[in-house]
Design a protein around this motif. Sequence first.
Motif, PDB file in Angstrom:
ATOM      1  N   GLY A  16       0.850  -1.177   0.000  1.00  0.00           N
ATOM      2  CA  GLY A  16       0.000   0.000   0.000  1.00  0.00           C
ATOM      3  C   GLY A  16       0.887   1.228   0.000  1.00  0.00           C
ATOM      4  N   LEU A  17       0.795   2.022  -1.037  1.00  0.00           N
ATOM      5  CA  LEU A  17       1.720   3.132  -1.281  1.00  0.00           C
ATOM      6  C   LEU A  17       1.065   4.470  -0.965  1.00  0.00           C
ATOM      7  N   GLY A  18       1.716   5.258  -0.127  1.00  0.00           N
ATOM      8  CA  GLY A  18       1.260   6.603   0.170  1.00  0.00           C
ATOM      9  C   GLY A  18       2.264   7.622  -0.321  1.00  0.00           C
ATOM     10  N   ARG A  72      -2.022   4.922   6.645  1.00  0.00           N
ATOM     11  CA  ARG A  72      -2.629   3.915   5.776  1.00  0.00           C
ATOM     12  C   ARG A  72      -1.618   3.183   4.891  1.00  0.00           C
ATOM     13  N   SER A  73      -0.348   3.586   4.946  1.00  0.00           N
ATOM     14  CA  SER A  73       0.623   3.119   3.954  1.00  0.00           C
ATOM     15  C   SER A  73       1.653   2.161   4.526  1.00  0.00           C
ATOM     16  N   VAL A  76       5.855   4.609   2.206  1.00  0.00           N
ATOM     17  CA  VAL A  76       5.594   6.048   2.164  1.00  0.00           C
ATOM     18  C   VAL A  76       6.690   6.715   1.337  1.00  0.00           C
ATOM     19  N   GLN A 102       7.267  -0.213   8.487  1.00  0.00           N
ATOM     20  CA  GLN A 102       6.855   0.640   7.374  1.00  0.00           C
ATOM     21  C   GLN A 102       8.098   1.103   6.602  1.00  0.00           C
TER      22      GLN A 102
END
Length: 268
Positions: A16-18, A72-73, A76, A102
């Motif tokens: 999941g990429l932010g 959410r990521s 990041v 993360q």
Amino acid sequence: MLPSARPPSQRSGRLGLGIVGAGRVGPILGLALAGAGHAIVGVSAVSERSRERAQGMLPHVPILDVPTVVERSELVVLAVPDAELPGLVAGLAATGTWQPGQIVLHTAPGFGIDVLQPAAAAGAIPLAVHPALEFTGTSLDLTRLAESYFAVTAPAPVLPIAQALVVEMGGEPVVVAEADRPAYAEAIATATSFSRSIVEQSTGLLRTIGVENPGSYLSSLIRSTVDNALTRAGAPTRLEVEDVIDALGSEPDADPGDDGRGWFLHGE
């Protein structure tokens, strides 16, 4: 546990990429990573211009505030101006936003991973990845990424993660030591500013004597001059390499320094 906190052999490969920062760089890297299978979960954009760029480049990605993007990521990307990076990282650490496992990647040329220490102290994986490319903020950059080198700085155990992400974006990773980051940034700034100023000066002179479209007029000259200079600096073209190999194959006893093309083999 975040997927990124698991050993590489246990990860699905999809993160999941932010994206923090919707300038010219962030959305492009986001698109490149999304093309490799990662899912963009959010992008931060403060100014009206950056919001418009985010909506244009990433139309289906929600625009969120920075803490929400980070929370959410799993990966990041911090694509913010160099001057803003230290305060941003420290501020998110002070609010307990960083998460163990993360991956935190910044794109500032002048910083290595020391600037990410507040995130690393919270258990995040720090990566410094800078593409050697002047971005336009358009889809044209996606094509150019495939021809670009990326400076990579990371702790040895996680260096393969940074290198893999660069390869996924289509680039070529080059490891730059933490202590060498200031010199690297100076080299990038010199090449960028000098190239721009020379073009502006030359086209200005042509414009004063009535040459129409001076940029187009100089295009082939400047490109060929730069290509030749880069070749002399140690970046021979594929054609030149093949010519020398052919020459050596046909004359096994020949000295490559005597055939008129061996100069680049000696770095002269």
